[in-house]
Design an enzyme around this catalytic site. Structure first.
Site, PDB file in Angstrom:
ATOM      1  N   ARG A 176       1.026  -1.200   0.062  1.00  0.00           N
ATOM      2  CA  ARG A 176      -0.059  -0.004  -0.026  1.00  0.00           C
ATOM      3  C   ARG A 176       0.836   1.408   0.083  1.00  0.00           C
ATOM      4  NH1 ARG A 176      -2.226  -3.840  -1.134  1.00  0.00           N
ATOM      5  NH2 ARG A 176      -4.264  -4.700  -0.156  1.00  0.00           N
ATOM      6  N   SER A 226     -12.071  -1.855   2.188  1.00  0.00           N
ATOM      7  CA  SER A 226     -11.332  -2.137   3.374  1.00  0.00           C
ATOM      8  C   SER A 226     -10.892  -1.077   4.028  1.00  0.00           C
ATOM      9  CB  SER A 226     -10.259  -3.051   3.088  1.00  0.00           C
ATOM     10  OG  SER A 226      -9.721  -3.556   4.089  1.00  0.00           O
ATOM     11  N   GLU A 296      -5.985   1.958   6.161  1.00  0.00           N
ATOM     12  CA  GLU A 296      -5.649   1.835   4.583  1.00  0.00           C
ATOM     13  C   GLU A 296      -6.406   3.092   3.767  1.00  0.00           C
ATOM     14  OE1 GLU A 296      -7.011  -1.210   1.189  1.00  0.00           O
ATOM     15  OE2 GLU A 296      -5.622  -2.198   3.079  1.00  0.00           O
TER      16      GLU A 296
END
Length: 302
Positions: A176, A226, A296
């Site tokens: 990420r 998410s 995230e």
């Protein structure tokens, strides 16, 4: 001073539709967020570049967004310029095993096109509701696959507003995180190289991943996907559920009863509700497991 940068922006973008004090809740999949001072969707690279140049020259912050599927905008909104790269900059060309794709292209569309041409490498992206530019910038991934697996190069505008072509190296991409995000680059176009799906395994995986998403994720409610990064050796959703938070709500924001890794807008949620719920999840999961969940989703604005 404010009037000056706005007039300079209009002068540099003749014919562009610039929206003033535009509520960001209409441009995020969570459906929350205060107003952006100025908001526009460029029709091409020249318009995008011109807008960024004005922002830099006038000392105005500029934020690039895709379809807002991984974004929480605070209630105070966003000062300066928001540029949304959308379908007008979404061309996709696939020849042989290679694809050249503009940042505004839908990631699920690209994954589907690749599968239909018997190409493997992007099947994990089936159903991820993002744009290619955002996926490249954050190295999106799921089910063990990531954008880095097939990304070869990208055309960007760097933080000095210079057009650059970047050949991607292994250490440019992490979990990420990418060189593009770390160095404040705007992704304009990406080049991918896939594998041939000779045995049909990629198509089977693609169909399986789509079915899993339909079965297990709250696709019928507004969310930002998410919310938390996967802690090493664990799954965020399992930790949240184990802390007794599945279905827990603050205001209109709720930990999904279908998948605890998602926060959904049950109707009328504000960004404050979502952020308060994120903080409560982090506190209670840490108390229960000793693990601090990291977000995230990208949180921006005042």
């Amino acid at each position: 001073m404010e009037a000056q940068w706005k007039s300079e922006l209009m002068r540099a973008l003749p014919g562009a539709q610039i929206l003033w004090d535009e509520p960001m809740k209409g441009h995020t999949t969570m459906n929350v967020g205060g107003p952006a001072d100025a908001f526009f969707q460029p029709k091409n690279t020249a318009q995008l570049h011109a807008g960024l140049i004005v922002a830099r020259e006038q000392g105005v912050p500029a934020l690039i967004v895709g379809n807002g599927s991984n974004l929480i905008v605070r209630e105070g909104g966003i000062r300066g310029l928001v540029v949304q790269i959308g379908a007008a900059m979404g061309a996709c060309r696939i020849q042989g095993r290679k694809a050249v794709v503009q940042a505004g292209c839908s990631l699920p569309f690209l994954a589907r096109e690749a599968i239909q041409k018997n190409l493997a490498g992007l099947e994990f992206a089936a159903g991820i509701p993002g744009s290619v530019g955002g996926a490249v910038a954050m190295n999106a991934g799921a089910y063990g696959g990531t954008i880095a697996d097939c990304l070869k190069a990208a055309r960007v505008i760097d933080r000095d507003n210079v057009l650059r072509d970047i050949v991607v190296k292994p250490d440019d991409m992490g979990y990420r995180t990418t060189i593009f995000g770390r160095e404040g680059m705007t992704v304009l176009e990406a080049e991918f190289e896939f594998r041939y799906d000779k045995g049909g395994e990629a198509r089977k995986a693609y169909d399986d991943f789509r079915a899993r998403r339909q079965e297990k994720q709250p696709l019928d409610q507004p969310s930002a996907g998410s919310v938390f990064k996967r802690p090493e050796g664990h799954f965020a959703g399992q930790l949240i559920e184990a802390a007794g938070l599945k279905g827990f709500s603050i205001g209109g924001a709720q930990v999904s009863t279908k998948h605890a890794g998602f926060i959904v807008n049950t109707g009328g949620a504000t960004a404050d509700d979502v952020l308060a719920l994120i903080a409560e999840i982090q506190t209670r999961v840490q108390e229960a497991s000793g693990i601090r969940l990291e977000t995230e989703v990208k949180i921006v604005g005042e």
